[in-house]
Design a protein around this motif. Structure first.
Motif, mmCIF file in Angstrom:
data_model
loop_
_atom_site.group_PDB
_atom_site.id
_atom_site.type_symbol
_atom_site.label_atom_id
_atom_site.label_comp_id
_atom_site.label_asym_id
_atom_site.label_seq_id
_atom_site.Cartn_x
_atom_site.Cartn_y
_atom_site.Cartn_z
ATOM 1 N N LEU A 85 0.854 -1.186 0.000
ATOM 2 C CA LEU A 85 0.000 0.000 0.000
ATOM 3 C C LEU A 85 0.890 1.237 0.000
ATOM 4 C CD1 LEU A 85 -2.519 1.717 0.367
ATOM 5 C CD2 LEU A 85 -2.669 0.931 2.714
ATOM 6 N N LEU A 86 0.811 1.990 -1.084
ATOM 7 C CA LEU A 86 1.626 3.194 -1.198
ATOM 8 C C LEU A 86 0.811 4.344 -0.642
ATOM 9 C CD1 LEU A 86 2.770 2.736 -4.905
ATOM 10 C CD2 LEU A 86 3.737 1.715 -2.843
ATOM 11 N N ASP A 87 1.301 4.964 0.374
ATOM 12 C CA ASP A 87 0.535 6.025 1.025
ATOM 13 C C ASP A 87 0.832 7.358 0.345
ATOM 14 O OD1 ASP A 87 -1.026 7.415 2.728
ATOM 15 O OD2 ASP A 87 0.356 7.335 4.418
ATOM 16 N N THR A 88 -0.207 7.995 -0.155
ATOM 17 C CA THR A 88 -0.031 9.285 -0.834
ATOM 18 C C THR A 88 -0.287 10.416 0.158
ATOM 19 O OG1 THR A 88 -2.330 9.022 -1.457
ATOM 20 C CG2 THR A 88 -0.701 8.545 -3.139
ATOM 21 N N PRO A 89 0.590 11.415 0.200
ATOM 22 C CA PRO A 89 0.349 12.534 1.110
ATOM 23 C C PRO A 89 -1.036 13.105 0.845
ATOM 24 C CG PRO A 89 2.488 12.755 0.059
ATOM 25 C CD PRO A 89 1.790 11.614 -0.607
ATOM 26 N N GLY A 90 -1.816 13.269 1.888
ATOM 27 C CA GLY A 90 -3.219 13.595 1.632
ATOM 28 C C GLY A 90 -3.701 14.916 2.193
ATOM 29 N N HIS A 91 -2.817 15.862 2.353
ATOM 30 C CA HIS A 91 -3.268 17.135 2.907
ATOM 31 C C HIS A 91 -3.794 18.046 1.807
ATOM 32 C CE1 HIS A 91 0.705 18.198 1.545
ATOM 33 N NE2 HIS A 91 1.113 17.138 2.201
ATOM 34 N N GLN A 92 -4.315 19.154 2.238
ATOM 35 C CA GLN A 92 -4.911 20.109 1.289
ATOM 36 C C GLN A 92 -3.963 20.430 0.146
ATOM 37 O OE1 GLN A 92 -7.842 21.254 1.294
ATOM 38 N NE2 GLN A 92 -8.645 21.020 3.352
ATOM 39 N N ASP A 93 -2.742 20.728 0.521
ATOM 40 C CA ASP A 93 -1.751 21.083 -0.478
ATOM 41 C C ASP A 93 -0.820 19.914 -0.649
ATOM 42 O OD1 ASP A 93 -2.019 23.751 -1.419
ATOM 43 O OD2 ASP A 93 -1.714 24.377 0.644
ATOM 44 N N PHE A 94 -0.971 19.221 -1.704
ATOM 45 C CA PHE A 94 -0.065 18.097 -1.839
ATOM 46 C C PHE A 94 1.114 18.459 -2.722
ATOM 47 C CE2 PHE A 94 -2.030 17.987 -5.683
ATOM 48 C CZ PHE A 94 -3.244 17.333 -5.742
ATOM 49 N N SER A 95 2.051 17.536 -2.833
ATOM 50 C CA SER A 95 3.245 17.839 -3.611
ATOM 51 C C SER A 95 3.294 16.913 -4.823
ATOM 52 C CB SER A 95 4.477 17.601 -2.755
ATOM 53 O OG SER A 95 4.599 16.233 -2.502
ATOM 54 N N GLU A 96 4.345 17.079 -5.598
ATOM 55 C CA GLU A 96 4.528 16.204 -6.756
ATOM 56 C C GLU A 96 4.621 14.741 -6.340
ATOM 57 O OE1 GLU A 96 6.943 17.071 -10.350
ATOM 58 O OE2 GLU A 96 7.711 18.648 -9.077
ATOM 59 N N ASP A 97 5.099 14.534 -5.106
ATOM 60 C CA ASP A 97 5.205 13.171 -4.580
ATOM 61 C C ASP A 97 3.897 12.411 -4.663
ATOM 62 O OD1 ASP A 97 7.761 12.856 -3.882
ATOM 63 O OD2 ASP A 97 7.495 13.239 -1.742
ATOM 64 N N THR A 98 2.822 13.124 -4.406
ATOM 65 C CA THR A 98 1.515 12.475 -4.407
ATOM 66 C C THR A 98 1.240 11.898 -5.796
ATOM 67 O OG1 THR A 98 0.909 14.327 -3.011
ATOM 68 C CG2 THR A 98 -0.842 12.817 -3.605
ATOM 69 N N TYR A 99 1.525 12.696 -6.812
ATOM 70 C CA TYR A 99 1.314 12.239 -8.184
ATOM 71 C C TYR A 99 2.270 11.107 -8.535
ATOM 72 C CZ TYR A 99 -1.138 16.685 -9.160
ATOM 73 O OH TYR A 99 -2.003 17.735 -9.168
ATOM 74 N N ARG A 100 3.560 11.335 -8.154
ATOM 75 C CA ARG A 100 4.578 10.371 -8.579
ATOM 76 C C ARG A 100 4.379 9.001 -7.961
ATOM 77 N NH1 ARG A 100 8.820 14.883 -8.693
ATOM 78 N NH2 ARG A 100 8.600 14.746 -6.463
ATOM 79 N N THR A 101 3.834 8.984 -6.747
ATOM 80 C CA THR A 101 3.588 7.709 -6.099
ATOM 81 C C THR A 101 2.669 6.855 -6.976
ATOM 82 O OG1 THR A 101 3.907 8.652 -3.937
ATOM 83 C CG2 THR A 101 2.598 6.654 -4.021
ATOM 84 N N LEU A 102 1.782 7.539 -7.682
ATOM 85 C CA LEU A 102 0.849 6.796 -8.534
ATOM 86 C C LEU A 102 1.558 6.104 -9.694
ATOM 87 C CD1 LEU A 102 -2.127 9.300 -8.477
ATOM 88 C CD2 LEU A 102 -1.919 7.166 -7.210
ATOM 89 N N ALA A 103 2.752 6.604 -10.056
ATOM 90 C CA ALA A 103 3.527 5.957 -11.126
ATOM 91 C C ALA A 103 3.999 4.580 -10.673
ATOM 92 C CB ALA A 103 4.711 6.817 -11.525
ATOM 93 N N ALA A 104 4.089 4.401 -9.355
ATOM 94 C CA ALA A 104 4.574 3.128 -8.829
ATOM 95 C C ALA A 104 3.432 2.167 -8.506
ATOM 96 C CB ALA A 104 5.413 3.378 -7.585
ATOM 97 N N ALA A 105 2.184 2.643 -8.613
ATOM 98 C CA ALA A 105 1.035 1.797 -8.254
ATOM 99 C C ALA A 105 0.471 1.087 -9.479
ATOM 100 C CB ALA A 105 -0.048 2.659 -7.612
ATOM 101 N N ASP A 106 -0.153 -0.049 -9.242
ATOM 102 C CA ASP A 106 -0.790 -0.786 -10.346
ATOM 103 C C ASP A 106 -2.309 -0.670 -10.291
ATOM 104 O OD1 ASP A 106 1.660 -1.905 -11.369
ATOM 105 O OD2 ASP A 106 1.688 -3.090 -9.537
#
Ligand code: G4P
Length: 541
Positions: A85-106
């Motif tokens: 389970l890849l945890d995506t930062p979930g605050h109001q203002d997210f960062s590029e990390d949130t998007y990039r994590t999705l590159a690693a998810a299936d």
């Protein structure tokens, strides 16, 4: 391919939860871990938060604002599955990390608050998943409160996100009368027994076939009547179930439940693990790399500094694409063009780090990073190719950065450079004579606060952040582009990125459109031109 690799791939599932803050991601994550046996007694969300603060006090902002800036990767085992389970930062203002994590998810689980429906952050993250074409499962949460009706929610998914939903189960009652769910595939009714303590342990569940006499003992006549009507409506008017459509992200299997009381969590987890795909391969400069390929390969999708004050180092998160990773192995670092030892691999179990011996496709490993990794780096056991799957997102907030003390300028530059490598910020240079101060671009506003804090605490540079009124960045592609002549038009400014490529910052859509109309000879694009289009997702804002 070895049969062991075959087996390990088949039993793995790697996914991320996408949601708007407060929809219940922390709660659901905790409950999935509870069912996966990773924690025996799920504490209340509050207790967990308090604990999290204790271990991640590297950023006071996190504490002050009650949000989690860092994110982690959790692995748990459930039945015969290994789940990442890849945890995506979930605050109001997210960062590029949130998007990039999705590159690693299936696959993605879209969590929505049944009372609030589809909210802005969910829409942004949904778009990224859509572009990748990964399957998206929907979990409508907080059914223990009165919210929108299931049909309204399905409708909203279609209207706002343009995706059709297939309810895998159907809630019986809502609010305090939320009794259970009806499983459309097995035609069984799951009735849950409420228990106190915020669902600290697994919920008791009675499974009764709808077409049995016993059903009358668990559901009242009116509940049964309402359920039968709903089922008829769905069977006649709803979509047909199609696994192909689910796997290509066109149809979202939808579940109803309450993460807080655990109602519906197990039926969701069971169906999700059955329907979600095993780890998929990734495109590379040498063609598509299948997970079944024998040699190890992977890419870095995230770099994180100082997650834990006890380990003041950087961690590079690597998604394994193919082969078998074995502790201590060497791999070819294609950008540096040399062999490196993959030292100190870690995996993340709740907030603790555990050293790992090996990893398979779909797994994420944390590599100790003395400064050799960048986002998007490829590591290979054999061969020479690059993965093309970690996009750089176009920033939406910009500021000029200055040091308060001019003598600390070197520290500031070093800090900015390192944070840019981590992928937290993007740095741009102004073109006009004498304008030496860099412009920093970020995806979420909060990154400026993070930047200020980290520059001060890690690099000893007190910085001033002068926010600019731009909201769009576009790289320019043209036969000939006179950057200086194009500079400064009040509502736009030309700058260069770290590779010296020109891009224009625009105040708003209107300014961009205006420039485009006046200069059809220029192409303004949301990603850097040297990156292959296939690897890049344009601005999703
Ligand atoms: P997030 O990570 O998505 O931001 O959400 P989080 O899990 O922190 O949940 C946000 C709030 O919603 C929490 O309430 C949590 O208890 C509540 N919540 C989560 N799932 C459910 C659910 O299924 N039903 C109901 N009724 N509430 C739910 P809080 O008041 O902020 O915290 P707490 O006092 O409950 O710990």
């Amino acid at each position: 391919m070895s049969t062991e690799q075959d087996k390990e791939i088949a039993r793995r599932r790697t996914f991320a939860i996408i949601s708007h803050p407060d929809a219940g991601k922390t709660t659901l994550t905790e409950k999935l871990l509870l069912y996966g046996g990773a924690i025996h007694l799920a504490g209340s969300v509050k207790a967990r938060r308090a604990k999290r603060y204790a271990t991640s006090d590297w950023m006071a902002i996190e504490k002050e604002r009650g949000i989690s800036v860092t994110s982690s990767v959790l692995q748990f085992f459930y039945r015969d599955h290994a789940v990442n389970l890849l945890d995506t930062p979930g605050h109001q203002d997210f960062s590029e990390d949130t998007y990039r994590t999705l590159a690693a998810a299936d696959a993605a689980v879209m969590l929505i608050d049944a009372a609030k429906g589809v909210e802005p952050q969910t829409i942004k993250l949904f778009k990224v998943c859509r572009l990748r074409g990964i399957p998206i499962f929907t979990f409508a949460n907080k059914l223990d409160r009165y919210g929108r009706s299931p049909l309204e929610l399905m409708d909203e998914l279609e209207k706002v996100l343009g995706i059709r939903a297939y309810p895998m189960n159907w809630p019986i009652g809502s609010g305090p009368e939320f009794r259970g769910v009806y499983d459309r595939r097995t035609r069984n009714v799951h009735v849950f027994e409420a228990q106190g303590r915020h669902g600290a342990s697994e919920v008791d569940e009675k499974i009764v076939p709808l077409e049995s006499e016993a059903i009358k003992e668990v559901l009242s006549e009116s509940e049964l009547e309402a359920l039968n009507q709903d089922i008829e409506l769905l069977d006649i008017g709803g979509d047909e179930f199609s696994l192909d459509k689910v796997l290509s992200g066109q149809l979202s299997p939808m579940f109803f439940g309450s993460a807080m009381t655990n109602f519906g969590v197990r039926p969701f987890l069971d169906a999700f693990l059955e329907l979600a795909p095993p780890p998929s391969g990734r495109p590379s400069s040498d063609g598509f790399v299948e997970p079944a390929k024998e040699t190890f390969s992977g890419f870095v999708f995230k770099i994180q500094a100082n997650m834990d004050p006890a380990h003041r180092d950087r961690i590079a998160f690597l998604r394994v694409v193919s082969g078998h990773y074995v502790k201590g192995m060497n791999a070819f670092h294609t950008r540096l063009g040399k062999e490196i030892r993959l030292a100190k691999p870690t995996q993340f179990m709740a907030s603790e780090r555990t050293s790992i011996e090996d990893a398979w496709p779909g797994d994420v490993i944390g590599l100790f990073d003395p400064g050799v990794f960048r986002i998007g780096d490829t590591l290979l056991e054999k061969g020479k190719y690059d993965f093309e799957c970690v996009p750089r997102f176009s920033p939406e907030h910009f500021a000029i950065i200055r040091t308060k003390d001019p003598l600390r300028r070197k520290q500031m530059e070093k800090g900015l450079e390192q944070l840019a490598e981590e992928g937290t910020i993007q740095i741009f240079q102004q073109l006009q004579m004498g304008m030496k101060d860099p412009i920093v671009g970020v995806v979420g506003q909060l990154q400026f606060e993070v930047l200020q804090y980290r520059m001060q605490h890690e690099y000893g540079a007190d910085i001033i952040v002068d926010k600019l009124g731009y909201s769009i960045a576009r790289w320019v592609v043209a036969e000939k582009f006179d950057a200086k002549a194009f500079d400064w038009e009040g509502n736009r400014q030309t700058v260069t990125d770290r590779d010296g490529l020109p891009l224009v910052l625009f105040r708003d859509e209107w300014a961009l459109q205006h420039a485009q109309d006046k200069h059809p000879e220029y192409t303004f694009q949301a990603h850097a031109p040297q990156l292959k289009a296939s690897s890049v997702i344009a601005s999703v804002g």
